[in-house]
Design a protein around this motif. Structure first.
Motif, short mmCIF file in Angstrom:
data_model
loop_
_atom_site.label_atom_id
_atom_site.label_comp_id
_atom_site.label_asym_id
_atom_site.label_seq_id
_atom_site.Cartn_x
_atom_site.Cartn_y
_atom_site.Cartn_z
N SER A 362 0.86 -1.18 0.00
CA SER A 362 0.00 0.00 0.00
C SER A 362 0.89 1.23 0.00
O SER A 362 2.02 1.18 0.49
N ARG A 401 -3.66 4.70 -7.52
CA ARG A 401 -2.92 3.49 -7.20
C ARG A 401 -3.05 3.14 -5.72
O ARG A 401 -3.14 1.97 -5.35
N LEU A 405 -4.29 -0.47 -4.44
CA LEU A 405 -3.42 -1.36 -3.68
C LEU A 405 -3.88 -1.50 -2.24
O LEU A 405 -3.08 -1.44 -1.32
#
Length: 441
Positions: A362, A401, A405
């Motif tokens: 992450s 993103r 994630l």
């Protein structure tokens, strides 16, 4: 007060222990990471009532003891004259000295009284702050429970932010500022827009490649400083040629550290200069002042090492305008990254580089730190290839993103009952200046 401590590997496990031991109405006093685990101090709801009736009030309510003297004890009693002193008083007694001594004694007594009052006031203020914290925590918990029932989409967006790696405090602040009347999808889009707006990035590479100058890549060990230096060097060579670039390494402590950069320098046709201290660095920069760009690969130092301050001072006192770029490891926790920034901040950072993006489960954690610390994000690094795996930071792409994630939901997802407990103990904008500086548009 019967305060109990609970520790576990994750916040969720620790909160579960709290509920099992103290019930669902337990009051969380603190929630912090300690030595790799999560430590929670909690208080049973029944014990909160005891705060409103301190022990000293009970003591004050007790009647004071009195001294009973029979009425005839001193009645008709004749006082015998005092015996004459065994010494003769001096003829010239200094009254001014006596007055001075008495004044000094009175001043000392007054000072002691003031210190005692100050200590008592300080203790009282600490108690008031503790009670205020308890009240704020309980009110926040109640508020979040009400919010979940009235606006369930906010709880959903909150889970998304926590799963993406953003801190509970930033998540709470943005959820509280979320405009009314939006569904879950619209709310999440608003959150992403605000996050992207608060990410400061460079628009193009002219900030480094065209302007040139002296850049030092700094950060703890193992964050990818040497590889990032080589990637920047390759871009400079492709833009201006090897004769316009110089490489310097201060990494003389790590075995093979300077050799790795020498290999890259040999491939690029650029000489690598090795320095040991501030004097060497000052001489090297003076000799290389005609170079368009100078890149310095520094030795990695833990953020908790006092040598960090010495390294910052060394780079700041060379006589040249050395711009420091902090390498932030995307796989590190939010707490660790905040420590790194605080340690390496010094008199200011020119910017930062996100490294190891390809290894991170992450990236909300590192974006959270960049936003709240107002760092200028230059590049992101997502691999070992030189120079391919170095890209200009695209803030919209990074925010998208981060939410893609999301971490394993089974390990990080909070239940409806846990969310109020988690959010009740996070800082608010009043207590955190970095939150107050987040722009909402």
């Amino acid at each position: 007060m019967n305060v109990k401590k609970f520790t576990a590997a994750t916040s969720r496990d620790a909160l579960r222990k709290v509920r099992e031991a103290l019930g669902p109405d337990a009051v969380i006093l603190s929630n912090r990471p300690v030595d790799g685990v999560v430590e929670i101090l909690a208080l049973a709801s029944d014990d909160v009532a005891s705060i409103s009736s301190p022990a000293h009030e009970t003591e004050m309510a007790q009647p004071r003891p009195s001294l009973s003297i029979p009425p005839d004890t001193y009645a008709n009693r004749r006082v015998a004259p005092s015996p004459a002193p065994a010494y003769a008083a001096p003829e010239s007694f200094d009254m001014s000295m006596m007055a001075s001594q008495m004044s000094s004694m009175m001043q000392q007594a007054m000072n002691q009284a003031k210190d005692s009052a100050s200590a008592e006031m300080s203790g009282m203020m600490n108690e008031i702050r503790a009670m205020r914290g308890l009240m704020e925590s309980q009110l926040a918990e109640i508020a979040w429970g009400t919010t979940q029932q009235r606006e369930p989409q906010k709880a959903g967006v909150l889970r998304e932010m926590l799963a993406a790696g953003f801190s509970a405090s930033l998540s709470r602040y943005l959820i509280e500022k979320l405009p009314a009347g939006k569904d879950a999808a619209e709310s999440l889009r608003w959150i992403k827009t605000v996050l992207a707006r608060n990410l400061t990035t460079i628009s193009n590479e002219d900030e480094i490649l065209e302007k040139g100058g002296v850049f030092a890549l700094v950060g703890p060990t193992g964050v990818g400083k040497t590889t990032s230096t080589a990637k920047l060097a390759a871009r400079c060579v492709m833009r201006h040629g090897p004769e316009k670039l110089a490489l310097i390494t201060t990494d003389a402590y790590r075995i093979g550290g300077h050799e790795q950069l020498r290999i890259y320098g040999k491939i690029l046709g650029v000489m690598v200069h090795s320095v040991k201290d501030e004097s060497d660095l000052r001489i090297a920069l003076k000799e290389l002042r005609n170079k368009h760009t100078v890149l310095i690969d520094t030795v990695g130092v833990s953020q908790r090492d006092q040598n960090v301050a010495e390294q910052v001072a060394m780079l700041s006192e060379t006589g040249a305008d050395v711009k420091r770029l902090l390498c932030l490891n995307s796989t590190s926790t939010n707490e660790t990254l905040n420590e790194v920034v605080r340690a390496y901040q010094g008199s200011g950072l020119a910017g930062c580089i996100m490294t190891k993006l390809d290894e991170a489960a992450s990236i909300g954690n590192v974006l959270d730190v960049v936003i709240r610390q107002k760092l200028n994000l230059f590049y992101v690094s997502n691999g070992q290839r030189v120079p391919e795996d170095l890209h200009l930071a695209d803030r919209n792409m990074l925010v998208d993103r981060a939410f893609r994630l999301k971490r394993d939901a089974a390990a990080t997802q909070f239940s409806d009952a846990e969310l109020p407990l988690v959010m009740a103990n996070t800082s608010t904008a009043r207590n955190d200046r970095s939150l107050r500086e987040v722009s909402l548009g």
